[in-house]
Write a protein that holds these residues in place. Structure first.
Motif, PDB file in Angstrom:
ATOM      1  N   HIS A 155       0.210  -1.369  -0.244  1.00 14.48           N
ATOM      2  CA  HIS A 155      -0.405  -0.395   0.187  1.00 14.48           C
ATOM      3  C   HIS A 155       0.848   1.287   0.345  1.00 14.48           C
ATOM      4  N   GLN A 156       2.039   1.132  -0.113  1.00 15.22           N
ATOM      5  CA  GLN A 156       2.880   2.085  -0.781  1.00 15.22           C
ATOM      6  C   GLN A 156       3.254   2.563  -2.368  1.00 15.22           C
ATOM      7  N   LYS A 157       3.325   3.851  -2.321  1.00 18.29           N
ATOM      8  CA  LYS A 157       3.549   4.243  -3.481  1.00 18.29           C
ATOM      9  C   LYS A 157       4.805   3.830  -3.553  1.00 18.29           C
ATOM     10  N   CYS A 158       5.166   3.380  -5.121  1.00 22.96           N
ATOM     11  CA  CYS A 158       5.966   2.412  -5.323  1.00 22.96           C
ATOM     12  C   CYS A 158       7.022   2.664  -7.013  1.00 22.96           C
ATOM     13  N   LEU A 159       7.806   3.168  -6.619  1.00 23.95           N
ATOM     14  CA  LEU A 159       9.161   3.276  -7.627  1.00 23.95           C
ATOM     15  C   LEU A 159       9.852   2.112  -8.026  1.00 23.95           C
ATOM     16  N   ILE A 160      10.023   1.230  -9.252  1.00 18.51           N
ATOM     17  CA  ILE A 160      11.710   0.526  -9.629  1.00 18.51           C
ATOM     18  C   ILE A 160      12.472   1.059 -10.548  1.00 18.51           C
ATOM     19  N   THR A 161      13.847   1.179 -10.502  1.00 16.42           N
ATOM     20  CA  THR A 161      14.213   2.027 -11.499  1.00 16.42           C
ATOM     21  C   THR A 161      14.851   0.119 -12.042  1.00 16.42           C
ATOM     22  N   VAL A 162      15.713   0.120 -13.783  1.00 21.42           N
ATOM     23  CA  VAL A 162      16.649  -0.257 -13.997  1.00 21.42           C
ATOM     24  C   VAL A 162      17.804  -0.165 -14.222  1.00 21.42           C
ATOM     25  N   GLY A 163      18.311   0.059 -14.344  1.00 24.41           N
ATOM     26  CA  GLY A 163      20.166   0.443 -14.749  1.00 24.41           C
ATOM     27  C   GLY A 163      20.131  -0.962 -15.676  1.00 24.41           C
ATOM     28  N   GLN A 164      21.702  -0.782 -16.288  1.00 25.75           N
ATOM     29  CA  GLN A 164      21.553  -1.404 -17.633  1.00 25.75           C
ATOM     30  C   GLN A 164      21.696  -2.599 -16.965  1.00 25.75           C
ATOM     31  N   ARG A 165      21.553  -3.585 -17.504  1.00 28.77           N
ATOM     32  CA  ARG A 165      21.476  -4.693 -17.449  1.00 28.77           C
ATOM     33  C   ARG A 165      21.563  -5.909 -18.414  1.00 28.77           C
ATOM     34  N   PRO A 166      21.924  -7.772 -18.829  1.00 27.95           N
ATOM     35  CA  PRO A 166      21.533  -7.884 -19.401  1.00 27.95           C
ATOM     36  C   PRO A 166      20.261  -8.851 -19.860  1.00 27.95           C
ATOM     37  N   TYR A 167      19.832  -9.190 -20.923  1.00 26.96           N
ATOM     38  CA  TYR A 167      18.580  -9.038 -21.178  1.00 26.96           C
ATOM     39  C   TYR A 167      18.097 -10.828 -20.792  1.00 26.96           C
ATOM     40  N   ASP A 168      16.992 -10.474 -19.421  1.00 28.10           N
ATOM     41  CA  ASP A 168      16.899 -11.934 -19.038  1.00 28.10           C
ATOM     42  C   ASP A 168      15.323 -12.375 -18.965  1.00 28.10           C
ATOM     43  N   GLU A 169      14.647 -13.286 -19.995  1.00 26.37           N
ATOM     44  CA  GLU A 169      13.556 -13.676 -20.408  1.00 26.37           C
ATOM     45  C   GLU A 169      12.909 -14.017 -18.874  1.00 26.37           C
ATOM     46  N   ALA A 170      13.216 -14.420 -17.740  1.00 27.57           N
ATOM     47  CA  ALA A 170      12.515 -15.166 -16.726  1.00 27.57           C
ATOM     48  C   ALA A 170      11.831 -13.192 -15.191  1.00 27.57           C
ATOM     49  N   GLU A 171      13.174 -13.084 -15.969  1.00 26.09           N
ATOM     50  CA  GLU A 171      13.109 -11.638 -14.847  1.00 26.09           C
ATOM     51  C   GLU A 171      11.784 -10.499 -16.206  1.00 26.09           C
ATOM     52  N   ASN A 172      12.130 -10.502 -17.120  1.00 24.38           N
ATOM     53  CA  ASN A 172      11.113 -10.123 -18.106  1.00 24.38           C
ATOM     54  C   ASN A 172       9.724  -9.672 -17.484  1.00 24.38           C
ATOM     55  N   LYS A 173       9.634 -11.086 -17.422  1.00 24.94           N
ATOM     56  CA  LYS A 173       8.330 -11.287 -17.435  1.00 24.94           C
ATOM     57  C   LYS A 173       7.875 -10.950 -15.730  1.00 24.94           C
ATOM     58  N   LEU A 174       8.263 -10.623 -15.700  1.00 21.11           N
ATOM     59  CA  LEU A 174       7.920 -10.142 -13.717  1.00 21.11           C
ATOM     60  C   LEU A 174       7.602  -8.929 -13.507  1.00 21.11           C
ATOM     61  N   PHE A 175       9.510  -8.041 -14.575  1.00 20.10           N
ATOM     62  CA  PHE A 175       8.858  -6.826 -14.669  1.00 20.10           C
ATOM     63  C   PHE A 175       7.446  -6.129 -14.828  1.00 20.10           C
ATOM     64  N   GLU A 176       7.052  -7.239 -15.789  1.00 22.15           N
ATOM     65  CA  GLU A 176       6.011  -6.513 -16.668  1.00 22.15           C
ATOM     66  C   GLU A 176       4.839  -6.739 -16.246  1.00 22.15           C
ATOM     67  N   GLN A 177       4.486  -8.480 -15.411  1.00 21.76           N
ATOM     68  CA  GLN A 177       3.600  -7.811 -14.295  1.00 21.76           C
ATOM     69  C   GLN A 177       3.426  -6.909 -13.190  1.00 21.76           C
ATOM     70  N   LEU A 178       4.623  -6.876 -12.833  1.00 24.72           N
ATOM     71  CA  LEU A 178       4.208  -5.311 -12.056  1.00 24.72           C
ATOM     72  C   LEU A 178       4.328  -4.119 -12.657  1.00 24.72           C
ATOM     73  N   ALA A 179       4.454  -4.287 -13.875  1.00 22.84           N
ATOM     74  CA  ALA A 179       4.325  -2.554 -14.593  1.00 22.84           C
ATOM     75  C   ALA A 179       2.936  -2.773 -15.231  1.00 22.84           C
ATOM     76  N   LEU A 180       2.338  -3.938 -15.191  1.00 23.74           N
ATOM     77  CA  LEU A 180       0.757  -3.941 -15.639  1.00 23.74           C
ATOM     78  C   LEU A 180      -0.389  -3.868 -14.430  1.00 23.74           C
ATOM     79  N   LYS A 181       0.400  -4.307 -13.462  1.00 25.30           N
ATOM     80  CA  LYS A 181      -0.520  -4.078 -12.226  1.00 25.30           C
ATOM     81  C   LYS A 181      -0.644  -2.393 -11.985  1.00 25.30           C
TER      82      LYS A 181
END
Length: 537
Positions: free
Chosen positions: A198-224
């Motif tokens: 229930h807190q206002k959240c911000l996620i920042t992502v710096g340079q990183r290699p492409y990772d499909e498993a991580e991206n699925k979870l980043f996408e879930q958070l963004a779509l929320k």
């Protein structure tokens, strides 16, 4: 031959621990190391004459394999020429094993040729240094792979004679078989995320290699509705926000964007604005996720805790939390941006947009140069969500961008696209001075006759010395360099020419290709200033 006792053992140890690529620079003093690598039979060895290019070539190999790559050179200034690549590898956390040949200790400081002080040559920019000793256990691979990953250095004194007599074999291995490295296992206190619901959240992502498993979870958070933002070099999915640099051009929005809770994944940002905004409007809690960060980096100047583990395990926990939507950071309206790019004009913004549209349709990966190149791909309407993006953002220098791309191209059948400015290309054109520029290599050179980024920097753009000492205006083209390397050369001066050559440029061929695009620096600057003005209010 005065072969160093234990050198064969060292090289075999490295191979047994998973190292199988070596970049070798020609020389005399390092001949025994070269022979041990080449005659071992377990290494893919590359011969690169220019040590500065060779270092970045090895960096490109390691970026792809995610395993240590050996760099080998002779004594003297040769090892110093590895330094830019070693520093980039240190801050980008890429494993390299640097083996420098040296004079015996009694000849150091005696005016002997090619003799400098090589112990601890790279200072704090390697994770581990050893001076070679026979039959001693060496921890080079383990040190290179331990988090944070990075370069390690071994200096190897070698006495004459360097070369074996005709028919002479290298000595056999004498010590025990090397032990295998132990994979690190990370645990972390999940209680660090208690209380963030229930807190206002911000996620920042710096340079990183492409990772499909991580991206699925980043996408879930963004779509929320949770803002997940990052530059192109973060390799995020399309659901995440990558126009933040334009959105944040309007500083009146900054107070409403302040988050209660912030968490950062990956490494550095290209964008200054997100860092400036967060330094001014600090979140109550700010976490960095990293297995073992170097010197506790705090680019946002708000760090409260480091979660020392891998990205995936934290994301798996985050998606279970009931986080408050931070709608202020989901207010991007593409209408203004789209209208700008519909009015096609011959300037770098529109050209980059057209090129990115084409690259995104290819089976390709892209290596983007620094200065304006990496910034343009964050500002254009076209994005590269399906194309893995690499860039030397460890130190953010222009040196070595092309050599890194050529090295990385050795390990993929995809097209490897290097997108560079003209100064970056000419600074590193020795990247083409080898036998490894394959048919999958595609090089795009944006020729605006100098280092145009200085024309848009506040403070620099009005200096009387700007043209001669900062922009460094130049008249060179890439044509002769391409032809010397046996590459096909294409060029474009307007959209008609560009449209006619792009399909040929990306088509399969038996050689690599260079596409040089000529623009006017003044027109580029005017277009960019007009574009940025659209987002400031």
């Amino acid at each position: 031959m005065a072969y160093p006792a234990g050198l064969v053992d060292l090289i075999d140890d490295l191979h047994q621990q998973g190292v199988n690529e070596a970049v070798i620079c020609p020389g005399s003093r390092n001949a025994p190391i070269m022979l041990a690598l080449v005659r071992h039979g377990g290494f893919r060895c590359y011969s690169i004459a220019d040590e500065r290019s060779a270092g970045f070539f090895g960096l490109g190999l390691a970026l792809k394999s995610k395993r240590p790559v050996i760099l080998c050179c002779t004594s003297g200034s040769a090892g110093l020429n590895f330094a830019p690549a070693v520093v980039e590898a240190f801050f980008q956390e890429v494993p390299l094993i640097v083996l420098t040949a040296d004079r015996p200790a009694e000849w150091i400081g005696q005016w002997d040729g090619q003799t400098i002080y090589q112990n601890h040559l790279y200072g704090k920019h390697v994770k581990h240094f050893e001076s070679f000793e026979a039959f001693q256990p060496h921890q080079l691979v383990q040190q290179a792979l331990n988090f944070p990953q990075g370069p390690v250095h071994m200096n190897i004194p070698i006495a004459e004679p360097f070369y074996p007599a005709k028919g002479e074999e290298l000595p056999l291995r004498t010590s025990l078989v090397a032990s295998q490295p132990v994979n690190a296992v990370f645990t972390w206190d999940k209680g660090l995320l208690d209380g963030i619901s229930h807190q206002k959240c911000l996620i920042t992502v710096g340079q990183r290699p492409y990772d499909e498993a991580e991206n699925k979870l980043f996408e879930q958070l963004a779509l929320k509705g949770i803002p997940v933002i990052g530059d192109a070099s973060a390799n995020l999915p399309a659901a995440c926000e990558v126009n933040h640099d334009l959105l944040l051009a309007n500083e009146s929005l900054w107070p409403n964007l302040q988050a209660d809770f912030h968490i950062h994944f990956g490494k550095s940002f290209v964008s200054k604005r997100i860092k400036q905004m967060m330094r001014r409007f600090k979140p109550a809690k700010s976490y960095l996720v990293h297995p073992n960060p170097i010197e506790r980096p705090d680019p946002f100047q708000s760090l409260t805790d480091v979660i020392q583990t891998d990205t995936l395990s934290v994301l798996e926990e985050l998606v279970t939390k009931d986080l408050q939507v931070n709608s202020s950071l989901n207010t991007w309206n593409p209408t203004i941006q789209q209208a700008f790019f519909e009015k096609k004009a011959w300037n770098e913004l529109h050209i980059y947009n057209a090129i990115i549209q084409q690259i995104s349709k290819q089976d390709a990966e892209i290596h983007v140069g620094n200065s304006l190149a990496i910034r343009y791909i964050n500002w254009t309407a076209a994005k590269l969500h399906g194309t893995e993006v690499y860039s030397n953002r460890g130190t953010s220098g222009i040196d070595g961008s092309l050599s890194t791309a050529v090295g990385a191209s050795q390990s993929t059948n995809k097209l490897t696209v290097a997108l560079l400015g003209d100064v970056s290309f000419h600074y590193d054109r020795n990247a083409l001075w080898n036998n490894y520029v394959g048919p999958n290599m595609r090089i795009i050179v944006m020729n605006n006759a100098g280092g145009a980024i200085f024309q848009i920097l506040d403070g620099a753009k009005d200096l009387a010395e700007l043209g001669e000492f900062m922009v460094t205006k130049q008249r060179n083209t890439a044509e002769n360099s391409a032809k010397d390397a046996g590459l096909s050369y294409l060029n474009a001066h307007d959209f008609n020419e560009l449209d006619s050559v792009l399909s040929d440029f990306f088509a399969p061929s038996t050689t690599g290709k260079v596409l040089e695009i000529f623009t006017d620096s003044t027109q580029n600057t005017e277009a960019l200033q007009s574009y940025m003005a659209l987002f400031k209010h």
